[in-house]
Scaffold this active site. Sequence first.
Site, PDB file in Angstrom:
ATOM      1  N   GLU A  14     -26.707 -52.924  60.300  1.00  0.00           N
ATOM      2  CA  GLU A  14     -25.495 -52.297  60.446  1.00  0.00           C
ATOM      3  C   GLU A  14     -24.610 -51.438  59.965  1.00  0.00           C
ATOM      4  OE1 GLU A  14     -24.389 -55.589  64.898  1.00  0.00           O
ATOM      5  OE2 GLU A  14     -23.242 -55.554  63.518  1.00  0.00           O
ATOM      6  N   LYS A  16     -21.546 -50.831  58.321  1.00  0.00           N
ATOM      7  CA  LYS A  16     -20.122 -51.486  57.989  1.00  0.00           C
ATOM      8  C   LYS A  16     -18.446 -50.431  57.695  1.00  0.00           C
ATOM      9  CE  LYS A  16     -17.705 -54.232  55.178  1.00  0.00           C
ATOM     10  NZ  LYS A  16     -16.056 -53.862  55.958  1.00  0.00           N
ATOM     11  N   ARG A  21     -10.833 -55.732  61.507  1.00  0.00           N
ATOM     12  CA  ARG A  21     -12.301 -56.192  62.505  1.00  0.00           C
ATOM     13  C   ARG A  21     -11.070 -56.892  63.378  1.00  0.00           C
ATOM     14  NH1 ARG A  21     -15.807 -61.447  60.219  1.00  0.00           N
ATOM     15  NH2 ARG A  21     -16.393 -61.390  62.251  1.00  0.00           N
ATOM     16  N   GLU A  66     -14.860 -53.036  65.777  1.00  0.00           N
ATOM     17  CA  GLU A  66     -13.946 -53.455  64.112  1.00  0.00           C
ATOM     18  C   GLU A  66     -13.725 -51.498  65.347  1.00  0.00           C
ATOM     19  OE1 GLU A  66     -13.490 -52.499  60.260  1.00  0.00           O
ATOM     20  OE2 GLU A  66     -14.188 -54.135  61.716  1.00  0.00           O
ATOM     21  N   PHE A 106     -19.359 -54.838  67.832  1.00  0.00           N
ATOM     22  CA  PHE A 106     -20.729 -55.824  66.940  1.00  0.00           C
ATOM     23  C   PHE A 106     -21.091 -57.052  67.793  1.00  0.00           C
ATOM     24  CE2 PHE A 106     -16.911 -56.174  64.157  1.00  0.00           C
ATOM     25  CZ  PHE A 106     -16.791 -57.333  64.235  1.00  0.00           C
ATOM     26  N   ARG A 181     -20.349 -67.054  57.544  1.00  0.00           N
ATOM     27  CA  ARG A 181     -21.779 -65.898  57.539  1.00  0.00           C
ATOM     28  C   ARG A 181     -22.484 -66.768  56.429  1.00  0.00           C
ATOM     29  NH1 ARG A 181     -19.777 -65.108  61.930  1.00  0.00           N
ATOM     30  NH2 ARG A 181     -18.111 -63.561  61.916  1.00  0.00           N
ATOM     31  N   LYS A 187     -22.976 -58.221  53.357  1.00  0.00           N
ATOM     32  CA  LYS A 187     -22.396 -56.852  52.847  1.00  0.00           C
ATOM     33  C   LYS A 187     -23.238 -56.355  51.590  1.00  0.00           C
ATOM     34  CE  LYS A 187     -17.674 -58.281  54.717  1.00  0.00           C
ATOM     35  NZ  LYS A 187     -16.027 -58.346  54.182  1.00  0.00           N
TER      36      LYS A 187
END
Length: 193
Positions: A14, A16, A21, A66, A106, A181, A187
């Site tokens: 996806e 960034k 956020r 976001e 997201f 995560r 990332k």
Amino acid sequence: KEIVEKLEGRCASEYKLDGERIQIHKSKDVITFFSRRLENITAHYPDGVELVGTHLRAREAIAEAECVAINIDTGELLPFQELMHRRRKYGIEEAMKAYPISLFFFDLLYVNGKDLTLKPYSVRRKKLENIVKTDERVRVVPNLYSDKPEEIEKFMQEAITEGCEGLVVKDTNSTYRAGAREFSWIKLKREYR
């Protein structure tokens, strides 16, 4: 290639984005925005609340998005620093005009009485796509499902060209875990390469 190996094959990449956020709670007509530290930031984004009211087609939902400042004339995504002009106590109306926003959804944690946090990312993503009405101001974050490093690399270049920082690459089978995560989300930024 390392990310694909780490996530054991097919993953979801996806964009960034360079924004804030937010976690959005919707209960009928009551819409509340929370920061990543769960601070109530609704007052900073009255236009965002309005966008959620018209674009999130669910009676009740908890979603993540976001929030990104945009150039309203060109649609260009602006840097995070521009968005931070919205985080003030006074002059919100003027800030809304000077720094309009877009919302890029997201993740979906809850919808109409159903907890989705234990469902895999791919299921949550599909449900999210079904309840978000998209236009130039509200979108689901662009994504790519692939296990091919060269396709992910090309998608990353597209993201950077669009004004993004890079990608967030996700395990399609991962459940939602707030703040932890591990290697479910990785990332991949331009400067990491």
